[in-house]
Scaffold this motif. Structure first.
Motif, mmCIF file in Angstrom:
data_model
loop_
_atom_site.group_PDB
_atom_site.id
_atom_site.type_symbol
_atom_site.label_atom_id
_atom_site.label_comp_id
_atom_site.label_asym_id
_atom_site.label_seq_id
_atom_site.Cartn_x
_atom_site.Cartn_y
_atom_site.Cartn_z
ATOM 1 N N GLY A 105 0.956 -1.281 -0.061
ATOM 2 C CA GLY A 105 0.096 -0.140 -0.119
ATOM 3 C C GLY A 105 0.889 1.229 0.001
ATOM 4 O O GLY A 105 0.535 2.299 -0.711
ATOM 5 N N GLU A 106 1.941 1.253 0.704
ATOM 6 C CA GLU A 106 2.846 2.409 0.675
ATOM 7 C C GLU A 106 3.587 2.606 -0.486
ATOM 8 O O GLU A 106 3.348 3.788 -0.841
ATOM 9 N N THR A 107 3.951 1.495 -1.254
ATOM 10 C CA THR A 107 4.322 1.489 -2.695
ATOM 11 C C THR A 107 3.394 2.252 -3.708
ATOM 12 O O THR A 107 3.518 3.297 -4.495
ATOM 13 N N VAL A 108 2.056 1.897 -3.543
ATOM 14 C CA VAL A 108 1.066 2.482 -4.356
ATOM 15 C C VAL A 108 0.736 3.870 -4.207
ATOM 16 O O VAL A 108 0.645 4.692 -5.006
ATOM 17 N N ALA A 109 0.687 4.087 -2.774
ATOM 18 C CA ALA A 109 0.499 5.656 -2.416
ATOM 19 C C ALA A 109 1.610 6.519 -2.846
ATOM 20 O O ALA A 109 1.393 7.542 -3.559
ATOM 21 N N ARG A 110 2.894 6.162 -2.563
ATOM 22 C CA ARG A 110 3.822 6.613 -2.906
ATOM 23 C C ARG A 110 3.938 6.901 -4.376
ATOM 24 O O ARG A 110 4.439 8.055 -4.991
#
Length: 146
Positions: A105-110
């Motif tokens: 999720g962090e990768t998607v958001a970033r």
């Protein structure tokens, strides 16, 4: 984000806000997790941040049920549309088994321009958020590789 959250039951989760030095702590608790529940609490956090002119937030998630990967993708993809484009986000899921999913999720958001990180514990999240406002703390964080 492709859709607005569907209404959720008033007791689907509880959300408490606490002012901390340099950021606001948002603690969400509940028994279930779904796209609608996640979008509802993220929407509530975004509204609070807008109204209080918050620039950094620590989100602690304590939901008993695990999220599906597509749900995480949908929520993380929608953070900019919810108003988090200029808000630094630290996220801690108290269910440590969820960490790899939350890192996805962090990768998607970033990738969508969100200044956010996922942490395994609140102390590391706090340190990362405070580093933005404290030059000495920021230098110590950089030396540790944070």
């Amino acid at each position: 984000m492709n859709r607005s959250p569907a209404p959720v039951a008033p007791d689907a989760y509880t959300l408490r806000f606490e002012q901390c030095p340099g950021y606001v702590r948002a603690h969400v608790r509940g028994e279930h997790d779904s796209v609608d529940i996640s979008l509802a609490y993220w929407t509530e956090i975004a509204r609070f941040c807008r109204e209080q002119e918050v620039r950094a937030v620590l989100v602690i998630e304590e939901l008993a049920e695990r999220a599906a990967v597509l749900d995480i993708y949908e929520v993380a993809s929608g953070l900019v549309a919810l108003g988090f484009a200029n808000i630094r986000i630290a996220f801690v899921d108290r269910n440590v088994d969820e960490l790899p999913m939350m890192q996805f999720g962090e990768t998607v958001a970033r990738n969508r321009g969100i200044d956010g990180r996922v942490f395994a514990n609140e102390a590391d999240a706090d340190a990362w958020l405070r580093a933005e406002h404290d030059p000495l703390h920021a230098e110590a964080q950089r030396q540790r590789g944070g």
